[in-house]
Design an enzyme around this catalytic site. Structure first.
Site, PDB file in Angstrom:
ATOM      1  N   HIS A 461       0.886  -1.908   0.383  1.00 11.99           N
ATOM      2  CA  HIS A 461      -0.493  -0.089   0.166  1.00 11.99           C
ATOM      3  C   HIS A 461       0.908   1.151  -0.579  1.00 11.99           C
ATOM      4  O   HIS A 461       0.888   2.426  -0.699  1.00 11.99           O
ATOM      5  CB  HIS A 461      -0.456   0.166   1.189  1.00 11.99           C
ATOM      6  CG  HIS A 461      -1.858   0.907   0.978  1.00 11.99           C
ATOM      7  ND1 HIS A 461      -3.205   1.092   0.658  1.00 11.99           N
ATOM      8  CD2 HIS A 461      -2.067   2.680   2.040  1.00 11.99           C
ATOM      9  CE1 HIS A 461      -3.792   2.649   1.055  1.00 11.99           C
ATOM     10  NE2 HIS A 461      -2.927   3.531   1.412  1.00 11.99           N
ATOM     11  N   GLU A 462       1.711   1.781   0.586  1.00 18.66           N
ATOM     12  CA  GLU A 462       2.670   1.978   1.239  1.00 18.66           C
ATOM     13  C   GLU A 462       3.289   2.251  -0.440  1.00 18.66           C
ATOM     14  O   GLU A 462       3.812   3.808  -0.448  1.00 18.66           O
ATOM     15  CB  GLU A 462       3.642   2.720   2.221  1.00 18.66           C
ATOM     16  CG  GLU A 462       2.849   2.248   3.929  1.00 18.66           C
ATOM     17  CD  GLU A 462       1.588   3.741   3.694  1.00 18.66           C
ATOM     18  OE1 GLU A 462       1.865   4.472   2.989  1.00 18.66           O
ATOM     19  OE2 GLU A 462       0.470   3.397   4.510  1.00 18.66           O
ATOM     20  N   HIS A 465       1.677   4.319  -2.878  1.00 17.37           N
ATOM     21  CA  HIS A 465       1.891   5.989  -2.756  1.00 17.37           C
ATOM     22  C   HIS A 465       3.433   6.213  -3.174  1.00 17.37           C
ATOM     23  O   HIS A 465       3.445   7.123  -3.888  1.00 17.37           O
ATOM     24  CB  HIS A 465       1.479   6.649  -1.282  1.00 17.37           C
ATOM     25  CG  HIS A 465      -0.147   6.241  -0.738  1.00 17.37           C
ATOM     26  ND1 HIS A 465      -0.820   7.273  -1.341  1.00 17.37           N
ATOM     27  CD2 HIS A 465       0.197   5.773   0.527  1.00 17.37           C
ATOM     28  CE1 HIS A 465      -1.741   6.870  -0.051  1.00 17.37           C
ATOM     29  NE2 HIS A 465      -1.120   6.022   0.749  1.00 17.37           N
ATOM     30  N   HIS A 468       3.202   6.566  -6.841  1.00 14.74           N
ATOM     31  CA  HIS A 468       2.654   8.215  -7.711  1.00 14.74           C
ATOM     32  C   HIS A 468       3.530   9.361  -7.152  1.00 14.74           C
ATOM     33  O   HIS A 468       3.751   9.834  -8.372  1.00 14.74           O
ATOM     34  CB  HIS A 468       1.324   8.259  -6.469  1.00 14.74           C
ATOM     35  CG  HIS A 468       0.325   9.258  -6.818  1.00 14.74           C
ATOM     36  ND1 HIS A 468      -0.654   9.278  -6.080  1.00 14.74           N
ATOM     37  CD2 HIS A 468      -0.201   9.724  -8.259  1.00 14.74           C
ATOM     38  CE1 HIS A 468      -1.501  10.155  -7.036  1.00 14.74           C
ATOM     39  NE2 HIS A 468      -1.494  10.768  -8.371  1.00 14.74           N
TER      40      HIS A 468
END
Length: 672
Positions: A461-462, A465, A468
């Site tokens: 999940h991290e 990010h 991104h």
């Protein structure tokens, strides 16, 4: 001597010279950055030339260069490796930085220049990215009170300054509570605990200066303890300490702080002409209105609650079979759910974790990024801010893309949770600036570090990010990376979690940390088949928190947030044996700043899209389909905030999704 924060960084990739920076360097560096920024902004506002995009917006983009650089280092360190000096400076900076922000947005001459550009925008021959940046700058100024006059403007400045102080205090109180509580375990109290948890508890005890193992309120310790300890009284003690953070009637009690924050937010919204803080906060998001948020949450709540109640009946029967009269309590749920998972899916987390070592899962996330986007990761031997942190250079076709820093272990100086931040964001204005991106987790430190499947999901999940940030390709830092609508920012992170579920990823990387053998095929199948196990519980605890957050910010602020929390939970029929994922006194997403206030729903809003977005890969028959990955990078990961979120998603997928994909992904469709 030159302040190392203000000197030129002649370091690999212009990384901060961590070894040379002392806590005493930050305050003067902030002062210098603020002075430089004020001088630059005064020159922009006082420019005798007619406003242009270059002499106003681009000049503003460059005005805070030193301040941005200093803040990028300090705030990362303050969250990941706090010291008394850093905490004190955080308290000092909160009102000072808020006052500076208000000073800028209250500058009438500066706003007049932006407004002139906005009114003349059709004649300025702006690129689409420039037009978007102008729109967002004007929006920021207006929403910050630039159009207010006199007493209203002055009061808004006071309100924002006080909110900054309270948010910092709220966050530091949680950190102090988490640092201060632990539960010693005697040798006989290790009964039933798997070896990985015993090792982690001993390591935590050593960090606390204790002779034996301890359980702390770190999620990576307390959750497995609640899963495996057969001692109900110890589970209750640990659980109650975990959920009571910020509500212990001591100097770190956050309940009155939460009440004041909500009152000031309501006043802020009213000063700006909004009927509620929720209406104000949601206006620029994809959801737009509180009604749209509530509609989504309740469409998910109803089937999730039904599933959770059915599961609770099964778990309570198991409790009674153990000779306990009941009822099922919150500190019982994980224990009996783990037993049930083992019985129904033949999945034993203690047997699973040796195949999910931290190093193996880091390799897996890097491998997926390579197959999707051509990124390569080379370990760096460079000084960092803490011995636990490690760094990699990220390249593509031999070209430098970013520096990625991973800081994965829990410690007393680190706030809880997991997050991604950037010490330096990507932009091209002035020069091509490549990002320095940081992932923070709080896994229990042990040798080896073995993850639960949920931990591995957090890691992915991290890293979503981080992608991104790393793949951002915009000119202006104002719209770089994760600078997007709050309910869109979780799309890349939640989407990336799906690659952990791709069988070939686990077949390749889920290998026993000692033998190197791949996870047995039958275990892998059982793991993936159990992907929606206990999703009633997980969905209920999340949606309850999101509904409480929304209720806090609609209408008048509650005088007693705890009473309001209780009323909301009673109104939705919260199952007795489940509590909110984040109770109000430690709900840092909502009260440690404005980031997720009225916005905790964002994870679920993004999940509606992430389920549909991964289906775009599945429809090709290849989870690493190059054309789909290229569209994902072009329209989502590289685009930042250069266009409205709806437009970007439609470009990628061709349509907006419904809630059905989310319910299917959580195994709740049949309960709907």
């Amino acid at each position: 001597m030159t302040n190392p924060l203000l000197a030129q960084w002649d370091t690999p990739f212009e990384l901060p010279p961590f070894a040379a920076i002392g806590d005493e360097d930050f305050a003067p560096a902030f002062d210098a950055g603020l002075t430089e920024a004020r001088t630059a902004i005064a020159a922009i506002a006082g420019n005798a030339d007619a406003p242009t995009f270059a002499n106003t917006i681009e000049a503003l983009e460059l005005a805070e260069a030193t301040l941005d650089r200093v803040a990028g280092v300090f705030y990362n360190l303050a969250g990941a490796d706090s010291t008394d000096a850093r905490e004190a400076l955080m308290r000092d900076l909160a009102p000072k930085m808020s006052a500076f922000s208000s000073e800028v947005t209250n500058n009438k001459a500066l706003f007049a220049r932006i407004e002139t550009l906005w009114q003349d925008r059709e004649t300025l021959d702006l690129s689409p990215e420039q037009a978007r940046v102008l729109e967002l700058y004007r929006q920021m100024f207006v929403r910050s009170g630039a159009q207010l006059e006199g007493e209203a403007a002055a009061r808004l400045t006071e309100v924002k300054a006080r909110l900054a102080v309270l948010g910092t205090e709220f966050s530091q109180n949680i950190l102090a509570e988490e640092r201060g509580w632990f539960m010693d375990l005697a040798e006989d109290e290790l009964e039933g605990l798997p070896q990985f948890l015993i090792d982690a508890a001993r390591a935590a005890g050593a960090e606390k200066g204790r002779a034996g193992p301890v359980i702390t309120t770190s999620r990576s310790l307390i959750v497995p303890f609640l899963q495996f300890s057969p001692r109900r009284a110890l589970r209750e003690k640990a659980y109650e300490a975990w959920v009571a953070r910020g509500a212990n009637g001591n100097a770190q009690d956050n309940r009155t702080i939460a009440a004041e924050i909500l009152k000031l937010r309501a006043e802020r919204a009213a000063l700006l002409g909004y009927p509620s803080f929720a209406a104000f906060k949601l206006e620029p998001e994809m959801a737009k209105t509180p009604d749209a948020v509530r509609d989504l949450l309740m469409r998910v709540w109803t089937p999730a609650r039904a599933k959770a109640e059915a599961d609770a009946s099964v778990l309570e029967a198991m409790l009674r079979a153990d000779g306990i009269a009941g009822p099922l309590e919150p500190w019982d749920w994980r224990y009996y759910s783990e037993k049930r998972r083992k019985a129904e899916h033949d999945l034993d987390e203690a047997a699973l974790k040796p195949y999910l070592s931290l190093d193996a899962m880091i390799a897996a996330q890097f491998d997926c990024a390579n197959r999707l986007f051509g990124l390569e990761f080379r370990p760096l031997d460079v000084p960092l801010y803490h011995p636990d942190a490690r760094a990699w250079e990220v390249t593509r076709k031999g070209q430098h893309v970013a520096v990625f820093i991973g800081d994965y272990f829990a410690r007393g100086s680190k706030r809880s949770g997991a997050w991604c931040s950037a010490m330096r964001s990507q932009k091209k204005l002035g020069r091509d600036v490549r990002p320095v991106v940081v992932n923070i987790c709080n896994f229990a430190k042990a040798e080896p570090c073995l993850l639960s499947y949920d931990d591995a999901r957090t890691l992915f999940h991290e890293f979503g990010h981080a992608l991104h940030q790393m793949l951002s390709d915009v000119t202006y830092g104002f719209i770089s990376g994760t600078s997007v609508a709050r309910d869109f920012v979780e799309l890349p992170s939640q989407l990336y979690e799906h690659w952990l579920e791709v069988p070939e990823v686990l077949e390749t990387h889920a290998r026993h940390w000692q033998t190197g053998e791949a996870m047995p095929s039958d275990m892998l199948k059982r793991l993936l088949d159990a992907g929606t196990y206990d999703q009633g519980f997980a969905t209920v605890e999340f949606v309850a928190s999101a509904l409480v957050d929304l209720a806090f910010h609609e209408g008048a602020a509650p005088a007693d947030p705890m009473q309001k929390q209780a009323e909301v939970l009673e109104g939705i029929g919260m199952p007795r044996a489940i509590r909110m994922r984040h109770a109000t006194p430690h709900f840092a997403h909502v009260f440690s700043g404005d980031g997720y206030s009225s916005g905790y729903y964002s994870y679920m809003w993004s999940e509606v899209m992430d389920a549909d977005a991964f289906a775009a890969f599945e429809e090709t028959g290849n989870p690493f389909d190059p054309a789909t990955a290229a569209r994902l990078e072009q329209f989502i990961l590289s685009a930042g905030g250069s266009r409205p979120a709806e437009e970007l998603y439609l470009e990628f997928r061709g349509r907006m999704p419904g809630v059905e994909a989310l319910l299917k992904g959580r195994g709740l469709l049949d309960a709907a």
